[in-house]
Scaffold this motif. Structure first.
Motif, PDB file in Angstrom:
ATOM      1  N   MET A   2     -15.164 -54.040  27.878  1.00 43.72           N
ATOM      2  CA  MET A   2     -13.616 -53.077  27.288  1.00 43.72           C
ATOM      3  C   MET A   2     -14.065 -52.392  28.818  1.00 43.72           C
ATOM      4  SD  MET A   2     -11.181 -52.020  26.549  1.00 43.72           S
ATOM      5  CE  MET A   2     -11.165 -52.098  24.748  1.00 43.72           C
ATOM      6  N   ILE A   3     -13.228 -52.934  29.650  1.00 44.51           N
ATOM      7  CA  ILE A   3     -13.526 -53.137  31.470  1.00 44.51           C
ATOM      8  C   ILE A   3     -11.799 -51.373  32.184  1.00 44.51           C
ATOM      9  CG2 ILE A   3     -12.962 -53.480  33.516  1.00 44.51           C
ATOM     10  CD1 ILE A   3     -13.389 -55.518  32.578  1.00 44.51           C
ATOM     11  N   PHE A   4     -12.184 -50.220  31.582  1.00 37.70           N
ATOM     12  CA  PHE A   4     -12.239 -49.074  32.404  1.00 37.70           C
ATOM     13  C   PHE A   4     -11.527 -49.303  33.619  1.00 37.70           C
ATOM     14  CE2 PHE A   4     -13.433 -48.654  27.826  1.00 37.70           C
ATOM     15  CZ  PHE A   4     -13.315 -47.412  27.511  1.00 37.70           C
ATOM     16  N   THR A   5      -9.654 -48.635  33.720  1.00 40.38           N
ATOM     17  CA  THR A   5     -10.145 -48.679  34.758  1.00 40.38           C
ATOM     18  C   THR A   5      -9.695 -47.125  35.411  1.00 40.38           C
ATOM     19  OG1 THR A   5      -7.555 -49.433  35.226  1.00 40.38           O
ATOM     20  CG2 THR A   5      -8.521 -50.480  35.051  1.00 40.38           C
ATOM     21  N   CYS A   6      -9.392 -46.031  36.679  1.00 36.82           N
ATOM     22  CA  CYS A   6      -8.750 -45.444  37.194  1.00 36.82           C
ATOM     23  C   CYS A   6      -8.718 -45.185  38.382  1.00 36.82           C
ATOM     24  CB  CYS A   6     -10.211 -44.124  37.405  1.00 36.82           C
ATOM     25  SG  CYS A   6     -12.172 -44.681  38.303  1.00 36.82           S
ATOM     26  N   GLY A   7      -8.453 -44.068  39.018  1.00 33.05           N
ATOM     27  CA  GLY A   7      -7.725 -44.433  40.121  1.00 33.05           C
ATOM     28  C   GLY A   7      -8.864 -43.432  41.110  1.00 33.05           C
ATOM     29  N   GLY A   8      -8.318 -42.996  42.238  1.00 33.11           N
ATOM     30  CA  GLY A   8      -9.667 -42.572  44.070  1.00 33.11           C
ATOM     31  C   GLY A   8     -10.249 -41.408  43.477  1.00 33.11           C
ATOM     32  N   SER A   9      -9.521 -40.389  42.947  1.00 29.91           N
ATOM     33  CA  SER A   9      -9.950 -39.118  43.056  1.00 29.91           C
ATOM     34  C   SER A   9     -11.839 -38.957  41.980  1.00 29.91           C
ATOM     35  CB  SER A   9      -9.227 -38.129  42.237  1.00 29.91           C
ATOM     36  OG  SER A   9      -8.278 -38.312  41.301  1.00 29.91           O
ATOM     37  N   TYR A  10     -12.105 -37.681  42.220  1.00 29.68           N
ATOM     38  CA  TYR A  10     -13.108 -36.959  41.487  1.00 29.68           C
ATOM     39  C   TYR A  10     -12.217 -37.098  39.617  1.00 29.68           C
ATOM     40  CZ  TYR A  10     -16.741 -34.210  39.384  1.00 29.68           C
ATOM     41  OH  TYR A  10     -17.984 -33.672  38.344  1.00 29.68           O
ATOM     42  N   GLU A  11     -11.441 -36.418  39.836  1.00 27.40           N
ATOM     43  CA  GLU A  11     -10.747 -36.252  38.570  1.00 27.40           C
ATOM     44  C   GLU A  11     -10.727 -37.381  37.695  1.00 27.40           C
ATOM     45  OE1 GLU A  11     -10.389 -34.797  41.065  1.00 27.40           O
ATOM     46  OE2 GLU A  11     -10.777 -32.356  40.877  1.00 27.40           O
ATOM     47  N   ASP A  12      -9.998 -38.577  38.717  1.00 25.18           N
ATOM     48  CA  ASP A  12      -9.306 -39.425  37.789  1.00 25.18           C
ATOM     49  C   ASP A  12     -10.821 -39.982  37.627  1.00 25.18           C
ATOM     50  OD1 ASP A  12      -6.848 -40.626  38.274  1.00 25.18           O
ATOM     51  OD2 ASP A  12      -7.345 -40.650  40.067  1.00 25.18           O
ATOM     52  N   ALA A  13     -12.003 -40.505  37.925  1.00 25.65           N
ATOM     53  CA  ALA A  13     -13.536 -41.197  37.909  1.00 25.65           C
ATOM     54  C   ALA A  13     -13.800 -39.785  37.134  1.00 25.65           C
ATOM     55  CB  ALA A  13     -14.036 -41.132  38.999  1.00 25.65           C
ATOM     56  N   ALA A  14     -14.069 -39.165  36.839  1.00 27.51           N
ATOM     57  CA  ALA A  14     -14.967 -38.325  35.830  1.00 27.51           C
ATOM     58  C   ALA A  14     -13.614 -38.488  34.366  1.00 27.51           C
ATOM     59  CB  ALA A  14     -15.266 -36.501  36.235  1.00 27.51           C
ATOM     60  N   SER A  15     -12.703 -37.924  34.036  1.00 24.69           N
ATOM     61  CA  SER A  15     -11.859 -39.063  33.196  1.00 24.69           C
ATOM     62  C   SER A  15     -12.021 -40.031  32.567  1.00 24.69           C
ATOM     63  CB  SER A  15     -10.601 -38.321  33.114  1.00 24.69           C
ATOM     64  OG  SER A  15     -10.349 -36.939  33.849  1.00 24.69           O
ATOM     65  N   CYS A  16     -12.503 -41.148  33.236  1.00 21.37           N
ATOM     66  CA  CYS A  16     -12.130 -42.212  33.003  1.00 21.37           C
ATOM     67  C   CYS A  16     -13.594 -42.186  32.797  1.00 21.37           C
ATOM     68  CB  CYS A  16     -12.485 -43.216  34.071  1.00 21.37           C
ATOM     69  SG  CYS A  16     -12.222 -45.266  33.635  1.00 21.37           S
ATOM     70  N   ILE A  17     -14.797 -42.031  32.745  1.00 29.52           N
ATOM     71  CA  ILE A  17     -16.534 -42.263  32.762  1.00 29.52           C
ATOM     72  C   ILE A  17     -16.641 -41.223  30.860  1.00 29.52           C
ATOM     73  CG2 ILE A  17     -19.065 -41.106  32.903  1.00 29.52           C
ATOM     74  CD1 ILE A  17     -17.896 -41.096  35.663  1.00 29.52           C
ATOM     75  N   TYR A  18     -15.701 -40.074  30.787  1.00 27.41           N
ATOM     76  CA  TYR A  18     -15.905 -39.273  30.036  1.00 27.41           C
ATOM     77  C   TYR A  18     -15.181 -39.949  28.895  1.00 27.41           C
ATOM     78  CZ  TYR A  18     -14.558 -35.589  26.755  1.00 27.41           C
ATOM     79  OH  TYR A  18     -14.938 -35.110  24.797  1.00 27.41           O
ATOM     80  N   SER A  19     -13.826 -41.219  28.563  1.00 27.90           N
ATOM     81  CA  SER A  19     -12.972 -42.214  28.198  1.00 27.90           C
ATOM     82  C   SER A  19     -14.182 -42.946  26.977  1.00 27.90           C
ATOM     83  CB  SER A  19     -12.147 -42.223  28.333  1.00 27.90           C
ATOM     84  OG  SER A  19     -10.421 -41.193  28.421  1.00 27.90           O
ATOM     85  N   ALA A  20     -14.709 -43.875  28.777  1.00 30.35           N
ATOM     86  CA  ALA A  20     -15.324 -45.349  28.505  1.00 30.35           C
ATOM     87  C   ALA A  20     -16.322 -44.577  27.052  1.00 30.35           C
ATOM     88  CB  ALA A  20     -16.251 -45.648  29.793  1.00 30.35           C
ATOM     89  N   TRP A  21     -17.517 -43.194  27.702  1.00 34.76           N
ATOM     90  CA  TRP A  21     -18.500 -43.178  26.625  1.00 34.76           C
ATOM     91  C   TRP A  21     -17.959 -42.509  25.628  1.00 34.76           C
ATOM     92  CZ3 TRP A  21     -23.245 -42.171  30.019  1.00 34.76           C
ATOM     93  CH2 TRP A  21     -24.179 -41.529  29.316  1.00 34.76           C
ATOM     94  N   GLU A  22     -17.086 -42.336  25.093  1.00 36.12           N
ATOM     95  CA  GLU A  22     -16.882 -41.765  24.297  1.00 36.12           C
ATOM     96  C   GLU A  22     -16.791 -43.279  23.405  1.00 36.12           C
ATOM     97  OE1 GLU A  22     -12.932 -38.148  23.368  1.00 36.12           O
ATOM     98  OE2 GLU A  22     -12.763 -39.795  24.309  1.00 36.12           O
ATOM     99  N   TYR A  23     -16.008 -44.416  23.521  1.00 37.43           N
ATOM    100  CA  TYR A  23     -15.442 -45.707  23.400  1.00 37.43           C
ATOM    101  C   TYR A  23     -16.900 -46.761  23.141  1.00 37.43           C
ATOM    102  CZ  TYR A  23     -14.460 -50.644  22.856  1.00 37.43           C
ATOM    103  OH  TYR A  23     -14.157 -51.630  22.691  1.00 37.43           O
ATOM    104  N   ALA A  24     -18.062 -46.620  24.374  1.00 36.60           N
ATOM    105  CA  ALA A  24     -19.162 -46.998  24.242  1.00 36.60           C
ATOM    106  C   ALA A  24     -20.072 -46.160  23.023  1.00 36.60           C
ATOM    107  CB  ALA A  24     -20.024 -46.216  24.855  1.00 36.60           C
TER     108      ALA A  24
END
Length: 252
Positions: A2-24
């Protein structure tokens, strides 16, 4: 995978890591990867999920990282501002280790995850340092100062912190042309980041070409201090790279 993608801002990346961690937590970290979008070439054997910025997720992510240590949070904050496509995934791998060993990760410099983060932090820090030196402001009606920059990394907020200490009682704006964002500093107030509309960006873009006596004085000073017989354009390009000069008053 599963590959999660996000935008370039800090908020984008932080939200993406949070969602990826939930899935992991359900499938394991080895089956998760994070990349910055847009993805140029898709992996036909992977499933893609795009995650938009979510203030609640970003806040929870920040609080969790801060609990480890201030240094770990600083490393994550800087690394997520890197332009590299693999920066978010590198932070994800770094945090897997950080949550396992705690603040001891600060001393585990031979670990691949830590070495990668330190490289990202160094690149972002070096670029922010260059733009602190090279940022040029233009006065608009002697009421507000406007500066335009086009950094590779998202360093406008880091650069703005430098000027907030030195120009606390002035109205000024630092515009990141590539990301269409601006750090706005009202006089004697806290600065904030704003995403610009097309109309706002066009208006601020025109402000860059305002001329006054100080603009001419700066160009005259730049030319006057030069020593003709000691010109070294190769050294000058090393200290003041060509890609940074686009918005420098003395080179316009």
């Amino acid at each position: 995978m599963m590959i999660f993608t996000c935008g370039g801002s800090y908020e984008d990346a932080a939200s993406c890591i949070y969602s990826a961690w939930e899935y992991a937590l359900k499938v394991g970290h080895d089956d998760v990867r994070i990349v910055r979008g847009p993805v140029a070439q898709l992996d036909m054997f992977a499933e893609y999920v795009h995650v938009d910025a979510d203030s609640d997720k970003a806040e929870k992510f920040t609080r969790s990282v801060r609990r480890i240590s201030d240094l770990v949070y600083r490393n994550v904050f800087y690394a997520l501002r890197s332009w590299r496509e693999d920066a978010v995934d590198a932070v994800y791998r770094y945090l897997i280790l950080a949550f396992k060993v705690g603040k001891d990760i600060e001393h585990m410099l031979i670990k691949r995850e830590v070495m990668c983060i330190m490289e990202l932090v160094r690149n972002v820090s070096n670029e922010s340092h260059k733009f602190r030196e090279m940022t040029r402001f233009t006065s608009v009606d002697r009421k507000v100062y406007v500066s335009h920059i086009e950094p590779r990394c998202d360093v406008s907020l880091l650069v703005a912190g430098h000027f907030a200490d030195r120009m606390p009682s002035e109205h000024w704006v630092i515009v990141d042309d590539g990301r269409r964002t601006a750090v706005v500093h009202p006089a004697d107030e806290c600065m904030y980041v704003k995403h610009l509309t097309d109309e706002e960006f066009t208006t601020l873009e025109r402000a860059e070409y305002e001329e006054d006596e100080y603009t001419d004085m700066w160009r005259t000073f730049f030319s006057a201090v030069a020593i003709e017989h000691r010109e070294n354009y190769r050294c000058q390009r090393n200290l003041f790279p060509l890609w940074i000069r686009k918005h420098a008053t003395e080179f316009r």
